[in-house]
Design an enzyme around this catalytic site. Sequence first.
Site, PDB file in Angstrom:
ATOM      1  N   THR A  33       0.896  -1.186  -0.056  1.00 26.98           N
ATOM      2  CA  THR A  33       0.058   0.104  -0.133  1.00 26.98           C
ATOM      3  C   THR A  33       0.832   1.287  -0.053  1.00 26.98           C
ATOM      4  O   THR A  33       2.029   1.178   0.409  1.00 26.98           O
ATOM      5  CB  THR A  33      -0.854   0.032   1.203  1.00 26.98           C
ATOM      6  OG1 THR A  33      -1.977  -1.121   1.304  1.00 26.98           O
ATOM      7  CG2 THR A  33      -1.622   1.372   1.367  1.00 26.98           C
ATOM      8  N   THR A  36       4.366   4.155  -3.541  1.00 29.90           N
ATOM      9  CA  THR A  36       5.499   3.580  -4.473  1.00 29.90           C
ATOM     10  C   THR A  36       4.815   2.231  -4.856  1.00 29.90           C
ATOM     11  O   THR A  36       4.879   1.697  -5.986  1.00 29.90           O
ATOM     12  CB  THR A  36       6.743   3.379  -3.807  1.00 29.90           C
ATOM     13  OG1 THR A  36       7.256   4.653  -3.139  1.00 29.90           O
ATOM     14  CG2 THR A  36       7.958   2.470  -4.673  1.00 29.90           C
ATOM     15  N   GLY A  89       6.414  -0.771  -0.206  1.00 26.85           N
ATOM     16  CA  GLY A  89       7.089   0.490   0.124  1.00 26.85           C
ATOM     17  C   GLY A  89       7.570   0.805   1.514  1.00 26.85           C
ATOM     18  O   GLY A  89       7.435  -0.296   2.331  1.00 26.85           O
ATOM     19  N   GLU A 110      -0.217  -4.898   6.289  1.00 27.28           N
ATOM     20  CA  GLU A 110       0.974  -4.848   5.875  1.00 27.28           C
ATOM     21  C   GLU A 110       1.944  -5.845   6.534  1.00 27.28           C
ATOM     22  O   GLU A 110       2.691  -6.711   5.752  1.00 27.28           O
ATOM     23  CB  GLU A 110       1.725  -3.463   5.774  1.00 27.28           C
ATOM     24  CG  GLU A 110       1.191  -2.500   4.666  1.00 27.28           C
ATOM     25  CD  GLU A 110       1.756  -1.212   4.512  1.00 27.28           C
ATOM     26  OE1 GLU A 110       1.450  -0.527   3.573  1.00 27.28           O
ATOM     27  OE2 GLU A 110       2.150  -0.777   5.682  1.00 27.28           O
ATOM     28  N   LYS A 128      14.596   7.347   1.350  1.00 22.51           N
ATOM     29  CA  LYS A 128      13.859   6.725   2.386  1.00 22.51           C
ATOM     30  C   LYS A 128      14.885   6.066   3.276  1.00 22.51           C
ATOM     31  O   LYS A 128      14.723   5.412   4.122  1.00 22.51           O
ATOM     32  CB  LYS A 128      12.822   5.908   1.759  1.00 22.51           C
ATOM     33  CG  LYS A 128      11.693   6.382   1.281  1.00 22.51           C
ATOM     34  CD  LYS A 128      10.763   7.428   2.038  1.00 22.51           C
ATOM     35  CE  LYS A 128       9.803   8.046   1.302  1.00 22.51           C
ATOM     36  NZ  LYS A 128       8.690   7.154   0.550  1.00 22.51           N
TER      37      LYS A 128
END
Length: 237
Positions: A33, A36, A89, A110, A128
């Site tokens: 989700t 990216t 991501g 996730e 990141k």
Amino acid sequence: MSSAAVTAEMLKRQAAARALEHVRSGMKLGLGTGSTAKHFVELLAERVAQGLEVVGVPTSEVTRAQAESLGVPLGTLDEYPVLDLCVDGADEIGPDLTLVKGGGGALLREKIVASAAHEMIVIADASKMVAQLGAFSLPIEVVDFGVAAIRRGIERNARAAGCQGLLTLRRRADGHVFVTDQGHLILDAAYGVIREPALLAARLAEVPGVVEHGLFINLASRVILAGADGVTVIDRA
């Protein structure tokens, strides 16, 4: 849209494209989700249209809706409890590939999906990657009963792990309280620096009412970063 924003989206798509190279027909895939992961689902759908046979397990209702609209076959973890690969991501990536996730509010699903996969590939733009986690607020998913008491428990246990910072109840842009797909709330913890992620993760898990936190430890096996100098692949030692 600014040139910087366009560049950021281009980098995300480059990372997603490299991750797609690891997908083979017959795979069961965890679909992440976020901005990216959205690129990965779009690129995956193009391959599906060309004949790639996969089944995706989405980590949020947003991803489910996107994948369905693009024709990606979907299943559930009840149908496919073991996945070949999860692609997602991250909000922050530490040197040992410990992650901070949950900026989009899907951290619980996730983490469940990532834990069910043989391999988790994280895709991100190079910004990141950080030397220490904590600049991005840590999402902590909690039940909607006794939030004040849960907050006190989080603050107490976080101090024991060397972390202090403001806890903010997440709200939507319209001011209403944010509610996750599982019906929970999120407290965002502004810790600044998380020096011992494993210790903090253990302490947060001890607090009654905490459903899950956004520290993903020993889950990412590979990180694909796209930056101005190209795409870099980092494997966990």
